[in-house]
Scaffold this motif. Structure first.
Motif, PDB file in Angstrom:
ATOM      1  N   VAL A 180      12.407  10.493  -4.098  1.00  0.00           N
ATOM      2  CA  VAL A 180      12.194   9.050  -4.104  1.00  0.00           C
ATOM      3  C   VAL A 180      10.695   8.841  -4.296  1.00  0.00           C
ATOM      4  O   VAL A 180       9.892   9.267  -3.463  1.00  0.00           O
ATOM      5  CB  VAL A 180      12.661   8.404  -2.787  1.00  0.00           C
ATOM      6  N   ILE A 181      10.312   8.235  -5.413  1.00  0.00           N
ATOM      7  CA  ILE A 181       8.889   8.064  -5.739  1.00  0.00           C
ATOM      8  C   ILE A 181       8.407   6.695  -5.269  1.00  0.00           C
ATOM      9  O   ILE A 181       9.005   5.666  -5.597  1.00  0.00           O
ATOM     10  CB  ILE A 181       8.637   8.202  -7.257  1.00  0.00           C
ATOM     11  N   VAL A 182       7.342   6.703  -4.502  1.00  0.00           N
ATOM     12  CA  VAL A 182       6.661   5.468  -4.117  1.00  0.00           C
ATOM     13  C   VAL A 182       5.302   5.508  -4.818  1.00  0.00           C
ATOM     14  O   VAL A 182       4.412   6.254  -4.413  1.00  0.00           O
ATOM     15  CB  VAL A 182       6.508   5.359  -2.587  1.00  0.00           C
ATOM     16  N   ASP A 183       5.187   4.756  -5.900  1.00  0.00           N
ATOM     17  CA  ASP A 183       4.029   4.842  -6.800  1.00  0.00           C
ATOM     18  C   ASP A 183       2.987   3.782  -6.437  1.00  0.00           C
ATOM     19  O   ASP A 183       3.190   2.586  -6.692  1.00  0.00           O
ATOM     20  CB  ASP A 183       4.509   4.659  -8.243  1.00  0.00           C
ATOM     21  N   ALA A 184       1.883   4.229  -5.855  1.00  0.00           N
ATOM     22  CA  ALA A 184       0.856   3.287  -5.385  1.00  0.00           C
ATOM     23  C   ALA A 184       0.261   2.467  -6.527  1.00  0.00           C
ATOM     24  O   ALA A 184      -0.047   1.286  -6.355  1.00  0.00           O
ATOM     25  CB  ALA A 184      -0.245   4.044  -4.648  1.00  0.00           C
ATOM     26  N   ASP A 185       0.107   3.079  -7.707  1.00  0.00           N
ATOM     27  CA  ASP A 185      -0.441   2.336  -8.849  1.00  0.00           C
ATOM     28  C   ASP A 185       0.497   1.209  -9.279  1.00  0.00           C
ATOM     29  O   ASP A 185       0.058   0.086  -9.558  1.00  0.00           O
ATOM     30  CB  ASP A 185      -0.692   3.276 -10.043  1.00  0.00           C
ATOM     31  N   LEU A 186       1.799   1.523  -9.370  1.00  0.00           N
ATOM     32  CA  LEU A 186       2.773   0.492  -9.740  1.00  0.00           C
ATOM     33  C   LEU A 186       2.793  -0.627  -8.711  1.00  0.00           C
ATOM     34  O   LEU A 186       2.824  -1.812  -9.058  1.00  0.00           O
ATOM     35  CB  LEU A 186       4.181   1.102  -9.850  1.00  0.00           C
ATOM     36  N   ILE A 187       2.757  -0.222  -7.440  1.00  0.00           N
ATOM     37  CA  ILE A 187       2.775  -1.226  -6.375  1.00  0.00           C
ATOM     38  C   ILE A 187       1.488  -2.046  -6.409  1.00  0.00           C
ATOM     39  O   ILE A 187       1.510  -3.263  -6.194  1.00  0.00           O
ATOM     40  CB  ILE A 187       2.975  -0.561  -5.004  1.00  0.00           C
ATOM     41  N   ALA A 188       0.362  -1.383  -6.724  1.00  0.00           N
ATOM     42  CA  ALA A 188      -0.920  -2.111  -6.810  1.00  0.00           C
ATOM     43  C   ALA A 188      -0.870  -3.182  -7.899  1.00  0.00           C
ATOM     44  O   ALA A 188      -1.498  -4.236  -7.765  1.00  0.00           O
ATOM     45  CB  ALA A 188      -2.060  -1.128  -7.071  1.00  0.00           C
ATOM     46  N   ARG A 189      -0.119  -2.930  -8.968  1.00  0.00           N
ATOM     47  CA  ARG A 189       0.070  -3.956 -10.010  1.00  0.00           C
ATOM     48  C   ARG A 189       0.979  -5.070  -9.500  1.00  0.00           C
ATOM     49  O   ARG A 189       0.744  -6.259  -9.744  1.00  0.00           O
ATOM     50  CB  ARG A 189       0.666  -3.332 -11.273  1.00  0.00           C
ATOM     51  N   GLU A 190       2.019  -4.651  -8.784  1.00  0.00           N
ATOM     52  CA  GLU A 190       3.013  -5.595  -8.270  1.00  0.00           C
ATOM     53  C   GLU A 190       2.367  -6.594  -7.316  1.00  0.00           C
ATOM     54  O   GLU A 190       2.656  -7.796  -7.367  1.00  0.00           O
ATOM     55  CB  GLU A 190       4.078  -4.774  -7.532  1.00  0.00           C
ATOM     56  N   VAL A 191       1.485  -6.121  -6.433  1.00  0.00           N
ATOM     57  CA  VAL A 191       0.934  -7.006  -5.388  1.00  0.00           C
ATOM     58  C   VAL A 191      -0.148  -7.947  -5.902  1.00  0.00           C
ATOM     59  O   VAL A 191      -0.580  -8.833  -5.160  1.00  0.00           O
ATOM     60  CB  VAL A 191       0.402  -6.201  -4.170  1.00  0.00           C
ATOM     61  N   VAL A 192      -0.572  -7.773  -7.169  1.00  0.00           N
ATOM     62  CA  VAL A 192      -1.518  -8.730  -7.764  1.00  0.00           C
ATOM     63  C   VAL A 192      -0.913  -9.395  -9.004  1.00  0.00           C
ATOM     64  O   VAL A 192      -1.627  -9.884  -9.878  1.00  0.00           O
ATOM     65  CB  VAL A 192      -2.887  -8.080  -8.101  1.00  0.00           C
ATOM     66  N   ALA A 193       0.419  -9.416  -9.068  1.00  0.00           N
ATOM     67  CA  ALA A 193       1.101 -10.111 -10.164  1.00  0.00           C
ATOM     68  C   ALA A 193       0.890 -11.614 -10.006  1.00  0.00           C
ATOM     69  O   ALA A 193       0.580 -12.101  -8.910  1.00  0.00           O
ATOM     70  CB  ALA A 193       2.591  -9.777 -10.146  1.00  0.00           C
ATOM     71  N   PRO A 194       1.052 -12.379 -11.104  1.00  0.00           N
ATOM     72  CA  PRO A 194       0.900 -13.835 -10.993  1.00  0.00           C
ATOM     73  C   PRO A 194       1.788 -14.419  -9.893  1.00  0.00           C
ATOM     74  O   PRO A 194       2.951 -14.032  -9.740  1.00  0.00           O
ATOM     75  CB  PRO A 194       1.351 -14.330 -12.377  1.00  0.00           C
TER      76      PRO A 194
END
Length: 200
Positions: free
Chosen positions: A27-41
């Motif tokens: 199960v991958i928890v990708d910090a970079d992807l999440i970092a994009r998610e948390v600053v989405a519009p």
């Protein structure tokens, strides 16, 4: 559950390792992807970034201008610290949610670029470092990502040294060679992760 921290400097091939581990069942928890998610519009994260850095960090469509913001923060340690203070707690919260949903038998691999820099090794049962020589990484960034050499070296200089990363490693994947050497190494590491039993 086995909690694994996966890290490697920019250009080391961490994303390729992450994809191979996912194929094995991690199960991958990708910090970079999440970092994009948390600053989405529309997110509190984006609002906080704009409050800190101004409207100039927004693209025409209202999303974050990541290259523009990167150019600001990677040239100024104080601004980078300010950005991290906004984004890291949001990433941590979302990562914890994803981990909790994975189930007790899962091997949860946290893909964390700045694991060594932020002293996060103690939060994982095992740390896997994807390693490649600095010159190999520069070449990949220039050839595969189209970065200018000086930009590649600046990004690398903003991260932990190779030695600092290796110092926190429990398992090392050598990705200095061709891609076909990677899959067997990842297979070996996967067997160790599945067999690992956290100490009570």
């Amino acid at each position: 559950m086995v909690k694994v921290g996966l890290t490697g400097g920019i250009g080391a091939g961490k994303s390729a390792v992450s994809a191979l581990l996912a194929a094995h069942g991690a199960v991958i928890v990708d910090a970079d992807l999440i970092a994009r998610e948390v600053v989405a519009p529309g997110t509190e994260g984006l609002a906080a970034v704009v409050a800190e850095f101004g409207d100039g960090v927004l693209a025409a469509d209202g999303s974050l201008d990541r290259p523009g913001l990167g150019a600001i923060v990677f040239a100024d340690p104080e601004k980078l610290a300010a950005l991290n203070a906004i984004v890291h707690p949001l990433v941590g919260r979302r990562s914890a949610e994803l981990e909790a949903a994975a189930g007790p038998e899962a091997v949860v691999v946290h893909d964390v670029p700045l694991l060594a820099e932020n002293g996060l090794a103690p939060f994982y049962d095992l740390v896997v470092v994807v390693d490649a020589a600095d010159e190999t990484r520069v070449r990949r960034l220039v050839e595969l990502r189209g970065m200018k050499e000086e930009d590649a070296r600046a990004r690398m200089a903003a991260q932990a040294s190779r030695e600092a990363r290796l110092a926190v490693a429990d398992l090392v994947i050598d990705n200095d060679g061709p891609l076909e050497r990677l899959a067997p190494q990842v297979g070996d590491v996967w067997e160790k992760l599945v067999a690992y039993r956290p100490e009570a």
